[in-house]
Design a protein around this motif. Structure first.
Motif, PDB file in Angstrom:
ATOM      1  N   ARG A   1     -53.218 -38.519  -6.506  1.00 28.60           N
ATOM      2  CA  ARG A   1     -54.887 -38.995  -6.736  1.00 28.60           C
ATOM      3  C   ARG A   1     -54.858 -40.040  -7.533  1.00 28.60           C
ATOM      4  O   ARG A   1     -55.800 -41.104  -7.018  1.00 28.60           O
ATOM      5  CB  ARG A   1     -55.315 -37.695  -7.669  1.00 28.60           C
ATOM      6  CG  ARG A   1     -56.866 -37.739  -7.578  1.00 28.60           C
ATOM      7  CD  ARG A   1     -57.408 -36.647  -8.571  1.00 28.60           C
ATOM      8  NE  ARG A   1     -58.758 -36.704  -8.732  1.00 28.60           N
ATOM      9  CZ  ARG A   1     -59.711 -36.029  -7.773  1.00 28.60           C
ATOM     10  NH1 ARG A   1     -59.256 -35.602  -6.819  1.00 28.60           N
ATOM     11  NH2 ARG A   1     -60.943 -36.194  -7.946  1.00 28.60           N
ATOM     12  N   ALA A   2     -54.145 -40.460  -8.428  1.00 26.50           N
ATOM     13  CA  ALA A   2     -54.221 -41.811  -9.252  1.00 26.50           C
ATOM     14  C   ALA A   2     -53.815 -42.885  -8.211  1.00 26.50           C
ATOM     15  O   ALA A   2     -54.587 -43.957  -8.298  1.00 26.50           O
ATOM     16  CB  ALA A   2     -53.283 -41.770 -10.427  1.00 26.50           C
ATOM     17  N   ALA A   3     -53.020 -42.876  -7.237  1.00 27.53           N
ATOM     18  CA  ALA A   3     -52.600 -43.962  -6.607  1.00 27.53           C
ATOM     19  C   ALA A   3     -53.683 -44.076  -5.344  1.00 27.53           C
ATOM     20  O   ALA A   3     -54.117 -45.299  -5.031  1.00 27.53           O
ATOM     21  CB  ALA A   3     -51.425 -43.664  -5.687  1.00 27.53           C
ATOM     22  N   ILE A   4     -54.429 -43.069  -4.890  1.00 29.06           N
ATOM     23  CA  ILE A   4     -55.323 -43.086  -3.923  1.00 29.06           C
ATOM     24  C   ILE A   4     -56.579 -43.684  -4.532  1.00 29.06           C
ATOM     25  O   ILE A   4     -57.369 -44.830  -4.160  1.00 29.06           O
ATOM     26  CB  ILE A   4     -55.717 -41.782  -3.071  1.00 29.06           C
ATOM     27  CG1 ILE A   4     -54.655 -41.311  -2.409  1.00 29.06           C
ATOM     28  CG2 ILE A   4     -57.022 -41.770  -2.580  1.00 29.06           C
ATOM     29  CD1 ILE A   4     -54.894 -40.002  -1.954  1.00 29.06           C
ATOM     30  N   ARG A   5     -56.920 -43.191  -5.690  1.00 27.63           N
ATOM     31  CA  ARG A   5     -58.357 -44.184  -6.471  1.00 27.63           C
ATOM     32  C   ARG A   5     -57.914 -45.424  -6.591  1.00 27.63           C
ATOM     33  O   ARG A   5     -58.840 -46.281  -6.315  1.00 27.63           O
ATOM     34  CB  ARG A   5     -58.116 -43.291  -7.895  1.00 27.63           C
ATOM     35  CG  ARG A   5     -59.393 -44.174  -8.822  1.00 27.63           C
ATOM     36  CD  ARG A   5     -59.559 -43.627 -10.175  1.00 27.63           C
ATOM     37  NE  ARG A   5     -59.994 -42.090 -10.012  1.00 27.63           N
ATOM     38  CZ  ARG A   5     -59.249 -41.048 -10.227  1.00 27.63           C
ATOM     39  NH1 ARG A   5     -58.045 -41.084 -10.652  1.00 27.63           N
ATOM     40  NH2 ARG A   5     -59.843 -39.800 -10.298  1.00 27.63           N
ATOM     41  N   ASP A   6     -56.803 -45.890  -7.250  1.00 24.01           N
ATOM     42  CA  ASP A   6     -56.309 -47.197  -7.203  1.00 24.01           C
ATOM     43  C   ASP A   6     -56.603 -48.109  -6.022  1.00 24.01           C
ATOM     44  O   ASP A   6     -57.088 -49.268  -6.226  1.00 24.01           O
ATOM     45  CB  ASP A   6     -55.117 -47.699  -7.739  1.00 24.01           C
ATOM     46  CG  ASP A   6     -54.850 -47.385  -9.174  1.00 24.01           C
ATOM     47  OD1 ASP A   6     -55.733 -47.064  -9.925  1.00 24.01           O
ATOM     48  OD2 ASP A   6     -53.829 -47.534  -9.680  1.00 24.01           O
TER      49      ASP A   6
END
Length: 912
Positions: free
Chosen positions: A708-713
């Motif tokens: 989720r963190a990588a997709i948000r970035d």
């Protein structure tokens, strides 16, 4: 070219026993020139070990000294160094005495050493029971010292002692430099590749690998650290004197020390018992908790992988407030890190924590690969850096399996292929003919291409055999030097059937990357299969290149609606045929996605892959395919529609690798959108990415995992920028009002979106920048100020680079960032032209090279006048020739790419 060493074989043999004895600690009969009393340093700041010598007049230098060339003569074979420093970080200079122990291998009146920006106060040689005062000439060539005796020094044991002063750099992080934080002064070093000579006279070449004995005298309120453990730490009034144990044999570029009011956090030990500590600036120890928790675990995992204990007595990790050109440096015993890279805040995202593990694994892997075994010369630097860039993914997987990111390897491959697309690209194993060649070797060819090749050839050899070859190589050359040829021979010995050495040589000894074209061939009168053709990949706008051929270890994936198969071959000729079991519907010539080549299909081949093969491919294969598809679009070989029609397919996978690839495709095309089509493009971006971006929002949540963190970035900033999403812009502007309260993971992206969507925000951030003392905060503010569209506000931000009250290392990213954006570049370019001399004056030495990419950048043809200006103003920078040539070619390729893509993109956006 390399200069031959001017020492005869008999002379070296005669000196060998002496050097071995000296390295083992034998004492020379130095007479009055041995260690004498201690003389207070200027100003009473401390003391330095001095040498008492007779008052013998210094001889006159010969009238005809000439530059000895790239590699210095070895008439003096060095066995070890004793280095005594008086260093107060609050003062602009240090004083030192270096005692070089060794043997004269061939009678000579001139001994050559490296030294730059040093003031030599005295030089004396102790030979044959007598002392000879030496004249010092530092005018022959940059960074070289000629030590001249009145008559030839005889063969035999010798000690050369030099008393000197060195300046502590303040706007560079090279040599010995000082920085202020929280009102305290600190001193650090960065010697790789050519800056040890700024800290002490030495023979500054990687094959001179000997023990160092270091002693530091400093104010009592400071602490001193170096490569080896301290054996004594004595206070004498206002002075502290720290003596360190002799190091293992190391080259000059790995010698390090640090002085200041540091705090120390114990981090336990690795499995082999190596003690670990985190050393922080005053008041920052509490922020070292995560680093302390993972460092011994990283070392333990690497000890297991290498099947060898950590090779040095300790492993400290120390923070530097800010660095230029590097994030960390692998000195044995004392690894330096930029503070923002090592200290992880409590609210850091899983992505941020995984990056620290990867960075730590890179630096600690160097303790074996680079420190235990060191290259003979800089042409094999690539092996150090590529190995340390390749291995961390294994450590991350072992320590945090859920953080596995196989797409990182594909991203690294893409970075390297981009650099290799230049006709001016250098080889991996580049011949070193100048110091500029050394400086420019620290690039994505060394790091990313080298690591990509190691992945490819590990796949070819097999993981276990590859690791066995690495272990054998390290055991055979431990504590010494070796070449890439030694490494490849070790791999060939454990896997003689793989032919990896000869195969890899075709990749490291010629520049560029292959383009591998695959075509289905199913003749009626022969077996079905794939025709493979190789040539060098050269995009439009590149210069002319010669013929090239590789030994390509190709594995092809192919299939139809019922089944798929994999077949492998070694393609050594321009064209070859690989037989398959059945005639395929689709084919992909890069099974696993790790092949170091641009895979190319015709339009029908790409359509078949997207419709029939996509779901049967692995994530890394799909990412590699996405990268290669965009390269074909950018080269004009495919229409832009082929790439954009792939975006919905990628997004449907709902995985960070696929979504990241889709976002990368869109971000790569966004600069080529014509002004008249920007609204249509933004609408298309919001249609495909907007719902996901809205659901994710700007701020991380406690429940976020790495995916989720990588997709948000990737997604949220894309929709805010390319998608011009008004809701995201408004939210960013609101959050920016209290930006200090934002979590680290979101701060920079929010601030950039705020100034893009609400330009008035820039005025607040400009005022905040002037008052801000936190360097990580300044870095985020600089990224935002670089994105300001309004010319007047952007110019006000750029003027920070001229403010003498501010560190230009904090403000320069505003200028370079603005120059890298299409809609802000013109303002940045005009500012640099108007203030070029002032900027160069604030960027001493090689750091001024950062302006090459500003003056010779963008996507407009460069005039000859501009090229001449860059040459005249920045040609003095080490490596300027290659950097200028490559900058100019990037512009030419950009212009050619825009000519191809922009009209096709306009046509695609106008379609129903």
């Amino acid at each position: 070219m390399s200069r031959a060493v001017r020492v005869t074989v008999p002379a070296l043999a005669a000196a060998g026993a002496l050097v071995a004895a000296l390295a083992a600690g034998a004492t020379l009969a130095c007479g009055p020139g041995g260690r004498g009393g201690r003389t207070p340093a200027p100003g009473g700041a401390g003391a330095v070990t001095a040498v008492a010598v007779p008052a013998v007049p210094a001889p006159a230098a010969p009238a005809r000294l000439t530059d000895p060339g790239m590699r210095l003569p070895r008439d003096l074979v060095i066995a070890g160094y004793d280095l005594a420093l008086t260093l107060d970080p609050a003062q602009p200079t240090l004083t030192g005495t270096v005692r070089i122990r060794g043997a004269v291998a061939r009678a000579t009146a001139v001994v050559w050493l490296h030294g730059e920006q040093l003031t030599i106060r005295r030089a004396v040689a102790s030979v044959g029971g007598r002392e000879v005062v030496l004249a010092v000439d530092d005018t022959i060539a940059r960074g070289k010292l000629a030590l001249v005796a009145p008559a030839a020094l005889p063969v035999g044991p010798a000690t050369i002692t030099l008393d000197y002063e060195a300046r502590l750099a303040e706007t560079e992080t090279a040599g010995t430099f000082r920085q202020q934080a929280g009102g305290d002064w600190y001193a650090f070093t960065q010697h790789e590749p050519l800056a040890a000579r700024r800290s002490f006279p030495c023979l500054d070449e990687p094959d001179v690998k000997v023990p160092w004995r270091v002693e530091i005298t400093t104010p009592a309120g400071a602490r001193a650290f170096a490569n080896a453990p301290a054996v004594s730490d004595e206070l004498d009034g206002a002075v502290r004197r720290v003596r360190f144990a002799p190091t293992e044999p190391i080259p000059s570029y790995l010698v390090t020390y640090a002085v200041g009011p540091f705090e120390v956090v114990d981090a336990g030990t690795s499995a082999s018992g190596t003690p670990h500590r985190i050393i922080t600036l005053r008041g920052r120890a509490a922020d070292a908790a995560y680093a302390a928790s993972i460092m011994p675990r990283v070392t333990t995992e690497l000890e297991r992988w290498f099947d060898m204990p950590h090779p040095f007595a300790k492993l400290d990790s120390i923070t530097i407030p800010t660095t230029t050109g590097f994030s960390a440096m692998e000195h044995p015993g004392l690894v330096t890190y930029r503070e923002s890279a090592l200290l992880v805040p409590a609210d850091a995202s899983p992505l941020r924590r995984s990056r620290l593990i990867g960075l730590a694994a890179h630096e600690i892997a160097h303790q074996w690969f680079g420190n235990l075994v060191t290259p003979v010369w800089w042409d094999d630097l690539w092996l150090n850096e590529s190995f340390a860039s390749w291995l961390p993914e294994k450590v991350v997987v072992a320590l945090e399996p859920t953080w596995r990111r196989p797409e990182d390897a594909v991203d690294a491959r893409e970075s390297a292929l981009g650099a290799d697309a230049l006709s001016t690209a250098r080889r991996v194993r580049q011949p070193i003919t100048s110091e500029g060649d050394i400086v420019t070797a620290f690039d994505s060819i060394t790091y990313a291409k080298g690591a990509s090749l190691l992945r490819l050839f590990e796949q070819r050899v097999g993981a276990e055999r590859f690791r066995a070859g690495v272990r054998a190589y390290l055991r055979a050359h431990a504590r010494g030097n070796a070449t890439a040829a030694d490494f490849l021979a070790a791999i060939d010995r454990v896997a003689p059937d793989a032919g990896a050495g000869a195969m890899m040589a075709t990749f490291i000894d010629q520049a560029g990357a292959p383009r591998l074209t695959a075509s289905v061939a199913c003749p009626a009168d022969g077996p079905p299969g794939v025709t493979l053709r190789q040539e060098r990949f050269v995009p439009p706008g590149a210069g002319t290149v010669g013929p090239a051929r590789w030994r390509l270890p190709v594995c092809v994936r192919a299939g139809d609606a019922r089944a798929q198969e994999e077949a492998c071959t070694t393609l050594t000729e321009p064209e070859g045929f690989l037989a398959l079991g059945r005639c395929p519907t689709w084919v992909w010539p890069n099974a696993g996605g790790l092949g170091y080549w641009r895979s190319h299909l015709d339009r029908g081949g790409w359509d078949a892959l997207r419709r029939h093969g996509w779901k049967q491919m692995t994530g890394p294969e799909r990412m590699a395919a996405g990268h290669d598809l965009f390269a074909a679009v950018a080269s004009g070989e495919l229409d832009v529609a082929v790439a954009l029609d792939l975006v919905p397919v990628l997004l449907a996978e709902d995985h960070r690798a696929a979504i990241g690839a889709a976002a990368g495709l869109v971000a790569g095309l966004e600069p080529w959108v014509a002004p008249a089509q920007r609204r249509a493009f933004a609408t298309w971006v919001r249609r495909h990415f907007g719902r996901r971006a809205t659901a994710l929002g700007w701020l991380p949540r406690p429940s976020d995992d790495l995916q989720r963190a990588a997709i948000r970035d990737r997604v949220v900033p894309l929709v805010a920028e390319a998608g011009a999403d008004p809701a995201l812009a408004a939210t960013a502007a609101r959050l920016a009002r209290r930006w200090r309260a934002l979590p680290e993971a979101a701060r920079r992206d929010v601030l950039v979106a705020a100034v893009r969507g609400a330009p008035v925000t820039a005025e607040q951030l400009l005022a905040d920048f002037r008052a801000e003392t936190s360097r990580p905060h300044r870095a985020d503010l600089a990224a935002a100020l670089a994105a300001v569209r309004d010319p007047a506000r952007l110019t006000a931000a750029l003027e920070l680079t001229l403010d003498a009250r501010l560190d230009i290392r904090d403000t320069l990213p505003i200028l370079t960032g603005a120059a890298g954006r299409g809609d802000t570049r013109a303002v940045a370019d005009a500012f640099v032209i108007a203030h070029l001399d002032a900027l160069i004056a604030r960027l001493p030495g090689d750091t001024a090279g950062a302006l090459i990419g500003v003056l010779a950048g963008g996507c407009e043809p460069l005039s000859q006048v501009r090229r001449d200006l860059v040459e005249a103003k920045l040609g003095h920078v080490r490596g300027a020739r290659r950097r200028i040539d490559q900058a100019v070619e990037r512009v030419e390729q950009c212009v050619a790419r825009r000519t191809v893509i922009t009209p096709r993109l306009a046509t695609w956006l106008r379609r129903p």
